[in-house]
Motif scaffolding. Structure first.
Motif, PDB file in Angstrom:
ATOM      1  N   GLN A   1     -39.569  19.865  -5.804  1.00  0.00           N
ATOM      2  CA  GLN A   1     -38.644  18.789  -5.450  1.00  0.00           C
ATOM      3  C   GLN A   1     -37.491  18.719  -6.451  1.00  0.00           C
ATOM      4  N   PRO A   2     -36.256  18.516  -5.968  1.00  0.00           N
ATOM      5  CA  PRO A   2     -35.116  18.455  -6.889  1.00  0.00           C
ATOM      6  C   PRO A   2     -35.181  17.265  -7.837  1.00  0.00           C
ATOM      7  N   VAL A   3     -35.696  16.138  -7.354  1.00  0.00           N
ATOM      8  CA  VAL A   3     -35.851  14.953  -8.204  1.00  0.00           C
ATOM      9  C   VAL A   3     -37.288  14.457  -8.023  1.00  0.00           C
ATOM     10  N   PRO A   4     -38.212  14.978  -8.790  1.00  0.00           N
ATOM     11  CA  PRO A   4     -39.622  14.669  -8.566  1.00  0.00           C
ATOM     12  C   PRO A   4     -40.025  13.327  -9.159  1.00  0.00           C
ATOM     13  N   PRO A   5     -41.138  12.772  -8.712  1.00  0.00           N
ATOM     14  CA  PRO A   5     -41.708  11.606  -9.380  1.00  0.00           C
ATOM     15  C   PRO A   5     -42.230  12.014 -10.752  1.00  0.00           C
TER      16      PRO A   5
END
Length: 349
Positions: A121-125
């Motif tokens: 994911q490009p902006v992960p949790p």
């Protein structure tokens, strides 16, 4: 060692901070104790470079996840999970009504699956499972990964996650922290900088220790004007796979983890009694801090006489040995006598 691009976003001040001293790891107990007695942070490059998990980590996220699965003991790990919007910084909510992350228990295979998925994911949790003891959660780990330092019976604890930042805090114990996979940036402050770090609540903490309210990567000079003095005293260490750092007890440190699946292994140990000085501090706030100035001055003399003075350990030398009671020399029997005395006097209040 080259610096991760992500480790320079703290502004120029972190990049300009003094580097932590580097040493060759001591090979004898005497050498190790001498290092500990200096009470200064030290980086030991390549201390655990021979560990098999380091080799697995260099093969990529999937290989590291597969390697860690073999140590699954079936006992769930304590997880901290934050929305991508927190940027990996686990902290308080703006109104201090709670924290900006959720807690859960998660089996190791599910955590590793989530981290592998998040890596795409490009902006992960932000996912972080920390302080999991090897003995309870990772059977066989200590057999295959031996720390080449004489830390006695200190337990190996594993910290698994992705990009995260743990706000500046201190530990009551000495600490060897070794990077097995990913990268870590450690920013450290000596104990005397506490007043310049604007410490948060003592009884509402994220992981037991009070933390600095200052965002080291975006320090607010209006809200926290004294932080400039802490900046001047800061030291920084950039650690890669195989590297380790010794963090003395009471030194403040913020740790930034880099990498989609990173692993830190640490060892805490205490010299002296295991009783936490933090509890004594909290009781002193209740029993001492709000008394009149003259009483506080007298109590300061008491503390110097019985605790902090150079001769505090000999304060009862004028008494017969059998009459020294809780003022006697350190021993398991004396320590238990002190605890019993505390239970009696605290129970009477």
């Amino acid at each position: 060692m080259t610096q991760d691009p992500g480790t320079s976003i703290a502004g120029d001040w972190v990049a300009q901070a003094a580097p932590v001293a580097e040493r060759v790891a001591p090979t004898t107990l005497e050498g190790f104790l001498a290092l500990v007695d200096e009470a200064r942070p030290v980086v030991m490059r390549g201390l655990i470079a021979h560990w098999p998990v380091v080799a697995a980590g260099r093969q990529g996220v999937g290989a590291l996840a597969d390697y860690l699965r073999r140590y699954d003991g079936g006992r769930p790990l304590g997880l901290m999970a934050g929305d991508p919007s927190i940027g990996g910084r686990f902290f308080y909510r703006d109104d201090f009504s709670g924290f900006n992350f959720e807690r859960a228990q998660i089996p190791l295979p599910l955590l590793l699956e989530a981290l592998v998925d998040a890596a795409q994911q490009p902006v992960p949790p932000a996912l972080y499972a920390g302080a999991s003891t090897a003995a309870e959660h990772f059977p066989g780990w200590t057999r295959d990964h031996v720390l080449p330092l004489p830390v006695g019976d200190a337990q190996a604890r594993l910290w698994i996650g992705n990009g995260s930042r743990v706000s500046a805090h201190y530990d009551m114990a000495s600490n060897i922290a070794a990077v097995a996979a990913g990268r870590r940036r450690v920013v450290l402050f000596p104990p005397e900088q506490a007043e310049n770090l604007y410490v948060g609540p003592l009884d509402m903490t994220m992981a037991g220790q009070p933390t600095s309210m200052v965002d080291l990567e975006k320090p607010d000079s209006i809200r926290f004007p004294r932080f400039v003095h802490a900046q001047a005293a800061a030291q920084v260490a950039q650690l890669g796979p195989g590297d380790a750092i010794y963090i003395p007890a009471k030194w403040w440190h913020e740790i930034r983890a880099e990498g989609p699946l990173n692993l830190l292994v640490n060892y805490w140990w205490t010299r002296g009694t295991p009783d936490a000085p933090f509890a004594a501090l909290i009781h002193a706030i209740l029993a001492v801090r709000d008394r009149p100035a003259a009483e506080r001055a007298a109590l300061r003399d008491w503390f110097d006489l019985y605790v902090f003075g150079e001769q505090a350990g000999r304060v009862a030398d004028h008494l017969p040995t059998a009459a020294r009671g809780i003022l006697g020399p350190p021993s398991p029997e004396r320590d238990e006598r002190i605890r019993g005395f505390l239970r009696r006097i605290l129970g009477a209040t």
